[in-house]
Design an enzyme around this catalytic site. Structure first.
Site, mmCIF file in Angstrom:
data_model
loop_
_atom_site.group_PDB
_atom_site.id
_atom_site.type_symbol
_atom_site.label_atom_id
_atom_site.label_comp_id
_atom_site.label_asym_id
_atom_site.label_seq_id
_atom_site.Cartn_x
_atom_site.Cartn_y
_atom_site.Cartn_z
ATOM 1 N N GLY A 17 6.134 9.007 -0.033
ATOM 2 C CA GLY A 17 5.669 9.896 0.722
ATOM 3 C C GLY A 17 6.162 11.270 0.343
ATOM 4 O O GLY A 17 6.266 12.486 0.988
ATOM 5 N N GLU A 86 6.139 17.020 -8.905
ATOM 6 C CA GLU A 86 6.116 16.163 -9.994
ATOM 7 C C GLU A 86 6.581 16.770 -11.179
ATOM 8 O O GLU A 86 6.019 16.916 -12.300
ATOM 9 C CB GLU A 86 4.839 15.492 -10.251
ATOM 10 N N CYS A 157 8.464 -8.352 1.713
ATOM 11 C CA CYS A 157 10.038 -8.364 1.739
ATOM 12 C C CYS A 157 10.360 -7.125 2.769
ATOM 13 O O CYS A 157 11.015 -7.376 3.741
ATOM 14 C CB CYS A 157 10.483 -7.897 0.384
HETATM 15 ZN ZN LIG Z 1 12.145 -6.993 -1.591
#
Ligand SMILES: [Zn+2]
Length: 200
Positions: A17, A86, A157
């Site tokens: 973000g 960027e 995860c």
């Molecule tokens: Zn992970």
């Protein structure tokens, strides 16, 4: 507005973000009366010169630039806030340029990709230096992280991701693959320390 001249940077991984945060900050300065220019490197010819960037509902005009010289040509010295998204895709001189704007009394706000797909600091296009130099020179540093999307047996995860994994044709990218691939069949995913894999 009497805010002191400074260089503020937002560093982060992909999907953290950081571009949205950059737009939020420059929009906020604009509301407070600052004149703003926001620049972004053009990686291919898809975009016209001026383009409305939209992230999560935030919008603003962005000036696309081919390289640092192009940015310098389009830069208006009278602006209060110089925004760069960027800058790791430009030449290393972008750091001096952001600092020169600060020395003239301005605010520079920069959002950058800190590390490449091999987990090294991102090297500038001209081969001189890397993104760690922005951290050394900045007055304010914000570090944003995505969440790891690695699929465990029955879940995702979800730990904070400080790295990004690059896949080419669904396999972990070879370390010799080009740093910037435009239009290649590649994909990226945020990864925590545990789930980031080196090529083997
Ligand atoms: Zn992970």
């Amino acid at each position: 507005m009497n805010i002191a001249a400074h260089l503020e940077i937002i560093i982060g991984t992909m999907f953290s973000g950081k571009s949205t945060e950059l737009i939020r900050r420059v929009n906020r300065y604009e509301v407070a009366g600052k004149k703003v220019q926001l620049f972004k490197p053009m990686l291919d010819d898809r975009y016209s010169v001026d383009h409305v960037a939209s992230h999560d509902g935030l919008k603003r005009n962005v000036t696309y630039v081919k390289d640092l010289d192009d940015l310098k040509r389009k830069y208006e010295p009278s602006i209060g806030v110089l925004g760069v998204d960027e800058p790791q895709f430009l030449e290393s001189g972008i750091i001096d340029f952001c600092e020169e704007h600060v020395q003239r009394g301005g605010i520079s706000v920069v959002s950058l990709l800190l590390k490449d797909f091999l987990d090294n600091y991102f090297k500038f296009k001209d081969g001189h230096g890397d993104t760690s130099e922005f951290i050394r020179r900045a007055d304010h540093v914000t570090y944003l992280k995505a969440l790891c999307t690695y699929k465990t047996q029955d879940d995702i995860c979800g730990n904070e991701a400080t790295r990004v994994q690059r896949f080419i044709d669904d396999a972990v990218a070879h370390p010799d693959s080009p740093l910037v691939m435009v239009g290649g069949k590649e994909a990226y995913a945020p990864r925590c320390r545990e789930h980031f894999k080196f090529y083997r």
